[in-house]
Design a protein around this motif. Structure first.
Motif, PDB file in Angstrom:
ATOM      1  N   ASP A 119      -9.172 -37.697  38.571  1.00 15.99           N
ATOM      2  CA  ASP A 119     -10.145 -38.423  37.550  1.00 15.99           C
ATOM      3  C   ASP A 119      -9.422 -38.598  36.430  1.00 15.99           C
ATOM      4  OD1 ASP A 119     -13.282 -39.168  36.326  1.00 15.99           O
ATOM      5  OD2 ASP A 119     -12.314 -37.979  34.967  1.00 15.99           O
ATOM      6  N   SER A 120      -8.433 -37.763  35.868  1.00 16.86           N
ATOM      7  CA  SER A 120      -7.776 -37.963  34.775  1.00 16.86           C
ATOM      8  C   SER A 120      -6.525 -38.796  34.856  1.00 16.86           C
ATOM      9  CB  SER A 120      -7.252 -36.562  34.125  1.00 16.86           C
ATOM     10  OG  SER A 120      -6.376 -36.099  34.827  1.00 16.86           O
ATOM     11  N   THR A 121      -6.204 -38.839  36.049  1.00 14.30           N
ATOM     12  CA  THR A 121      -5.201 -40.081  36.227  1.00 14.30           C
ATOM     13  C   THR A 121      -5.584 -41.307  36.117  1.00 14.30           C
ATOM     14  OG1 THR A 121      -4.216 -38.250  38.078  1.00 14.30           O
ATOM     15  CG2 THR A 121      -3.601 -40.919  38.078  1.00 14.30           C
ATOM     16  N   VAL A 122      -6.812 -41.484  36.438  1.00 16.69           N
ATOM     17  CA  VAL A 122      -7.569 -42.679  36.309  1.00 16.69           C
ATOM     18  C   VAL A 122      -7.766 -43.070  34.847  1.00 16.69           C
ATOM     19  CG1 VAL A 122      -9.401 -44.393  36.944  1.00 16.69           C
ATOM     20  CG2 VAL A 122      -8.749 -42.812  38.406  1.00 16.69           C
ATOM     21  N   SER A 123      -8.265 -42.163  34.121  1.00 17.66           N
ATOM     22  CA  SER A 123      -8.751 -42.414  32.762  1.00 17.66           C
ATOM     23  C   SER A 123      -7.542 -42.477  31.772  1.00 17.66           C
ATOM     24  CB  SER A 123      -9.485 -41.210  32.268  1.00 17.66           C
ATOM     25  OG  SER A 123      -8.890 -40.168  32.501  1.00 17.66           O
ATOM     26  N   ASN A 124      -6.316 -41.766  32.212  1.00 24.41           N
ATOM     27  CA  ASN A 124      -5.063 -41.761  31.362  1.00 24.41           C
ATOM     28  C   ASN A 124      -4.116 -42.739  31.503  1.00 24.41           C
ATOM     29  OD1 ASN A 124      -5.709 -39.731  29.219  1.00 24.41           O
ATOM     30  ND2 ASN A 124      -6.206 -38.284  31.134  1.00 24.41           N
ATOM     31  N   TRP A 125      -4.118 -43.369  32.947  1.00 24.55           N
ATOM     32  CA  TRP A 125      -2.998 -44.079  33.386  1.00 24.55           C
ATOM     33  C   TRP A 125      -3.198 -45.305  34.221  1.00 24.55           C
ATOM     34  CZ3 TRP A 125       1.316 -42.474  31.479  1.00 24.55           C
ATOM     35  CH2 TRP A 125       1.839 -41.537  31.221  1.00 24.55           C
ATOM     36  N   SER A 126      -4.492 -45.701  34.184  1.00 28.01           N
ATOM     37  CA  SER A 126      -4.926 -46.728  34.908  1.00 28.01           C
ATOM     38  C   SER A 126      -4.486 -48.225  34.215  1.00 28.01           C
ATOM     39  CB  SER A 126      -6.268 -46.979  35.413  1.00 28.01           C
ATOM     40  OG  SER A 126      -7.092 -47.033  34.277  1.00 28.01           O
ATOM     41  N   ALA A 127      -4.907 -48.031  32.886  1.00 27.88           N
ATOM     42  CA  ALA A 127      -4.248 -49.382  32.114  1.00 27.88           C
ATOM     43  C   ALA A 127      -2.827 -49.261  31.996  1.00 27.88           C
ATOM     44  CB  ALA A 127      -4.870 -49.119  30.636  1.00 27.88           C
ATOM     45  N   LYS A 128      -2.080 -48.346  31.828  1.00 28.24           N
ATOM     46  CA  LYS A 128      -0.592 -48.364  31.621  1.00 28.24           C
ATOM     47  C   LYS A 128       0.022 -48.818  33.149  1.00 28.24           C
ATOM     48  CE  LYS A 128       3.521 -45.587  30.768  1.00 28.24           C
ATOM     49  NZ  LYS A 128       4.132 -46.643  29.773  1.00 28.24           N
ATOM     50  N   TYR A 129      -0.536 -48.341  34.352  1.00 26.03           N
ATOM     51  CA  TYR A 129      -0.203 -48.528  35.511  1.00 26.03           C
ATOM     52  C   TYR A 129      -0.194 -50.158  35.882  1.00 26.03           C
ATOM     53  CZ  TYR A 129       0.653 -48.118  40.420  1.00 26.03           C
ATOM     54  OH  TYR A 129       1.453 -48.003  41.672  1.00 26.03           O
ATOM     55  N   LEU A 130      -1.432 -50.503  35.396  1.00 29.70           N
ATOM     56  CA  LEU A 130      -1.590 -51.984  35.904  1.00 29.70           C
ATOM     57  C   LEU A 130      -0.624 -52.851  35.121  1.00 29.70           C
ATOM     58  CD1 LEU A 130      -4.030 -52.721  37.876  1.00 29.70           C
ATOM     59  CD2 LEU A 130      -5.040 -54.033  36.143  1.00 29.70           C
ATOM     60  N   GLN A 131      -0.271 -52.693  33.805  1.00 31.44           N
ATOM     61  CA  GLN A 131       0.280 -53.554  32.929  1.00 31.44           C
ATOM     62  C   GLN A 131       1.811 -53.204  33.299  1.00 31.44           C
ATOM     63  OE1 GLN A 131      -0.784 -53.210  28.627  1.00 31.44           O
ATOM     64  NE2 GLN A 131       0.508 -54.792  28.039  1.00 31.44           N
ATOM     65  N   ASP A 132       2.096 -52.115  33.317  1.00 32.92           N
ATOM     66  CA  ASP A 132       3.779 -51.743  33.363  1.00 32.92           C
ATOM     67  C   ASP A 132       4.286 -51.912  34.587  1.00 32.92           C
ATOM     68  OD1 ASP A 132       3.533 -51.322  30.652  1.00 32.92           O
ATOM     69  OD2 ASP A 132       3.852 -49.123  30.598  1.00 32.92           O
ATOM     70  N   VAL A 133       3.460 -51.441  35.897  1.00 34.82           N
ATOM     71  CA  VAL A 133       3.964 -51.116  36.998  1.00 34.82           C
ATOM     72  C   VAL A 133       3.575 -52.663  37.669  1.00 34.82           C
ATOM     73  CG1 VAL A 133       3.919 -50.071  39.224  1.00 34.82           C
ATOM     74  CG2 VAL A 133       3.842 -49.133  37.141  1.00 34.82           C
ATOM     75  N   LEU A 134       2.328 -53.096  37.788  1.00 34.61           N
ATOM     76  CA  LEU A 134       1.706 -54.247  38.420  1.00 34.61           C
ATOM     77  C   LEU A 134       1.901 -55.493  37.685  1.00 34.61           C
ATOM     78  CD1 LEU A 134      -1.442 -52.381  40.349  1.00 34.61           C
ATOM     79  CD2 LEU A 134       1.067 -52.625  41.047  1.00 34.61           C
ATOM     80  N   GLY A 135       2.129 -55.422  36.387  1.00 33.49           N
ATOM     81  CA  GLY A 135       2.521 -56.789  35.859  1.00 33.49           C
ATOM     82  C   GLY A 135       1.253 -57.554  35.516  1.00 33.49           C
ATOM     83  N   SER A 136       0.084 -56.885  35.057  1.00 30.73           N
ATOM     84  CA  SER A 136      -0.872 -57.348  34.639  1.00 30.73           C
ATOM     85  C   SER A 136      -0.903 -57.709  33.129  1.00 30.73           C
ATOM     86  CB  SER A 136      -2.279 -56.684  34.877  1.00 30.73           C
ATOM     87  OG  SER A 136      -2.293 -55.598  33.915  1.00 30.73           O
ATOM     88  N   SER A 137      -1.891 -58.676  32.565  1.00 32.88           N
ATOM     89  CA  SER A 137      -1.821 -58.818  31.273  1.00 32.88           C
ATOM     90  C   SER A 137      -2.727 -57.423  30.418  1.00 32.88           C
ATOM     91  CB  SER A 137      -3.023 -59.876  30.908  1.00 32.88           C
ATOM     92  OG  SER A 137      -4.133 -60.095  31.378  1.00 32.88           O
ATOM     93  N   GLY A 180      -7.950 -29.150  35.392  1.00 33.85           N
ATOM     94  CA  GLY A 180      -7.688 -30.348  36.040  1.00 33.85           C
ATOM     95  C   GLY A 180      -7.287 -31.576  35.056  1.00 33.85           C
ATOM     96  N   PHE A 181      -8.157 -31.487  34.059  1.00 31.85           N
ATOM     97  CA  PHE A 181      -8.246 -32.371  33.031  1.00 31.85           C
ATOM     98  C   PHE A 181      -6.887 -32.377  32.159  1.00 31.85           C
ATOM     99  CE2 PHE A 181      -9.000 -34.410  28.810  1.00 31.85           C
ATOM    100  CZ  PHE A 181      -9.479 -35.602  29.161  1.00 31.85           C
ATOM    101  N   LEU A 182      -6.577 -30.950  31.898  1.00 29.92           N
ATOM    102  CA  LEU A 182      -5.337 -30.616  31.082  1.00 29.92           C
ATOM    103  C   LEU A 182      -4.052 -30.983  31.974  1.00 29.92           C
ATOM    104  CD1 LEU A 182      -6.139 -27.248  29.464  1.00 29.92           C
ATOM    105  CD2 LEU A 182      -5.370 -29.388  28.137  1.00 29.92           C
ATOM    106  N   ILE A 183      -4.117 -30.687  33.344  1.00 28.33           N
ATOM    107  CA  ILE A 183      -2.840 -31.009  34.074  1.00 28.33           C
ATOM    108  C   ILE A 183      -2.524 -32.262  34.557  1.00 28.33           C
ATOM    109  CG2 ILE A 183      -2.150 -30.169  36.450  1.00 28.33           C
ATOM    110  CD1 ILE A 183      -3.329 -27.506  36.111  1.00 28.33           C
ATOM    111  N   GLY A 184      -3.691 -33.078  34.686  1.00 21.22           N
ATOM    112  CA  GLY A 184      -3.496 -34.167  35.601  1.00 21.22           C
ATOM    113  C   GLY A 184      -2.673 -35.477  34.664  1.00 21.22           C
ATOM    114  N   SER A 185      -2.900 -35.622  33.400  1.00 15.62           N
ATOM    115  CA  SER A 185      -2.202 -36.622  32.850  1.00 15.62           C
ATOM    116  C   SER A 185      -0.806 -36.367  32.418  1.00 15.62           C
ATOM    117  CB  SER A 185      -2.918 -36.711  31.403  1.00 15.62           C
ATOM    118  OG  SER A 185      -2.286 -37.710  30.667  1.00 15.62           O
ATOM    119  N   PRO A 186      -0.560 -35.091  32.142  1.00 11.42           N
ATOM    120  CA  PRO A 186       0.940 -34.709  31.910  1.00 11.42           C
ATOM    121  C   PRO A 186       1.527 -34.564  33.162  1.00 11.42           C
ATOM    122  CG  PRO A 186      -0.437 -33.263  30.659  1.00 11.42           C
ATOM    123  CD  PRO A 186      -1.416 -33.833  31.576  1.00 11.42           C
ATOM    124  N   LEU A 187       1.165 -34.252  34.267  1.00 14.13           N
ATOM    125  CA  LEU A 187       1.726 -34.081  35.509  1.00 14.13           C
ATOM    126  C   LEU A 187       2.037 -35.571  36.104  1.00 14.13           C
ATOM    127  CD1 LEU A 187       2.485 -32.829  38.159  1.00 14.13           C
ATOM    128  CD2 LEU A 187       0.126 -33.034  39.077  1.00 14.13           C
TER     129      LEU A 187
END
Length: 420
Positions: free
Chosen positions: A237-255, A362-369
């Motif tokens: 869950d924390s992976t989605v909340s913390n990294w979904s925007a960055k992943y879409l923009q930086d890795v998948l090239g979205s606006s 899980g919330f503490l580990i997810g984003s830094p991991l």
């Protein structure tokens, strides 16, 4: 001779349980809105108090750490005080702490407000889920997912209010003030109808407060597998909340604008999945629903990792929402049921409090991991790690149900009857 009046006692719990269910759903909704209003306005909080980028992680980590402390304290507190009383007390405190975060005048004061927020949230999450588990046991059928659906709905409402505040450039105090003015009275009114574990346990010789032999805690080693499931679900869950925007923009090239969509889609699919999840549990059983959710969540991570573009990535996050959303509520239900069968109602409450700690782990580990793996390896590869952790749930799927998964108490109606 006049016939004696028909007994009415069996009907009374039905009315009480329906009121308790509705009031607890309101409590979940309020908490979802409050938490979303905090986390979605973190950049504004950082700007208001001049919190540096280096110091911000410490502020953010302190909230779940203190929430874990609050959950531990609640485990001990419910040995003497009913969970409903804890919830009635701490929910207004959480709301007022949110207001303080936006209205105080210094970084130090904001740190104190966040500390109070964290401690109270831990107690609130634990006591809410205690009441949800005991109500599900009294109902004799799955209702736990519905409470978490209310939380998801509250999160959508809170995030929407936060967006409106940012759009209209409202100060944090001006945004939080009217919302808290509505939510505190709502929480206080709803709290009048909270229902603790049914009185029927007294007739079975169990202490209704969870003290004594019947309320002895279950050994942690017996709860650990489901605690790990909870932690791994929150890493996802924390992976989605913390990294979904960055992943879409930086890795998948979205606006930049499109990059904000996946989390919103994730929240909506979480709401939808939980809204129908109880029906799935009643029809197919908790084990089947958890297995299906686990496979969907793992498939979502796989799609995200292999996505050729932004739209495929969003499809992956959609699958994630539909899959992950059922795991957490069912884990609370499974731990509560297991502890109840081993040691009684008091042990169930204490087990739920212990399990609640692992959502913060899980919330503490997810984003830094994910961040560390992304920097050292690749963000596509990093998405496979929460996928593998979530798949561990399949190993313990049988813990979520089976013939021993009994519900109900002395007041329960036949299972074919709907009590709410």
């Amino acid at each position: 001779m006049t016939a004696p009046p028909a007994p009415t006692d069996p009907l009374a719990p039905g009315v009480q349980l329906r009121r308790g269910r509705a009031s607890l759903a309101v409590s979940f909704l309020v908490q979802g809105a409050v938490f979303a209003l905090l986390v979605t306005r973190i950049p504004a909080i950082q700007d208001r108090y001049g919190i540096s980028d280096g110091l911000l992680p410490a502020f953010l980590a302190a909230v779940p750490v203190l929430a874990g402390v609050g959950s531990v304290v609640t485990e001990q507190l419910v040995k003497r005080v009913r969970p409903s009383r804890v919830l009635r007390l701490v929910q207004p405190v959480v709301c007022l702490a949110l207001l303080a975060v936006g209205a105080v005048h210094s970084m130090a004061q904001a740190a104190v407000a966040l500390a109070v927020f964290g401690l109270a949230v831990g107690a609130l999450d634990a006591s809410m889920n205690m009441l949800g588990v005991s109500l599900q046991r009294a109902y004799g059928r799955s209702i736990m997912l519905g409470f978490h659906a209310a939380y998801s709905l509250g999160g959508i409402v809170g995030a929407s209010l936060a967006w409106a505040g940012a759009h209209w450039k409202l100060s944090l105090a001006l945004l939080y003030g009217p919302v808290v003015a509505v939510l505190v009275p709502l929480a206080l009114v709803a709290g009048r109808w909270f229902v603790d574990r049914p009185r029927g346990h007294e007739a079975q010789g169990q202490d209704p407060r969870g003290t004594g032999e019947a309320g002895a805690p279950v050994a942690m080693r017996l709860l650990l597998p489901l605690c790990l499931v909870m932690a791994f679900a929150y890493i996802g869950d924390s992976t989605v909340s913390n990294w979904s925007a960055k992943y879409l923009q930086d890795v998948l090239g979205s606006s930049e604008q499109l990059a904000t969509v996946p989390y919103n889609v994730y929240m909506v699919t979480t709401l939808l999945g939980r809204a129908v999840g109880d029906l799935g549990v009643r029809r197919f059983g908790a084990v089947a629903v958890v297995r299906c959710g686990t496979v969907l969540a793992a498939g979502g991570f796989a799609v995200v990792a292999a996505a050729p573009g932004a739209w495929a990535g969003m499809a992956g996050f959609t699958l994630l929402g539909l899959g992950l959303c059922v795991i957490v509520p069912q884990t609370f239900a499974a731990v509560g049921r297991y502890a109840f069968e081993k040691q009684g109602a008091g042990a169930s409450d204490m087990a739920v409090a212990r399990l609640n700690i692992f959502n913060y782990v899980g919330f503490l580990i997810g984003s830094p991991l994910v961040g560390a793996l992304g920097d050292a390896w690749s963000y596509r590869g990093a998405m496979l790690v929460p996928m593998a952790l979530v798949l561990v749930t399949l190993v313990y799927a049988r813990s979520f149900g089976g013939p021993e998964a009994r519900y109900g108490d002395g007041h329960e109606r036949p299972r074919t009857a709907d009590v709410g």
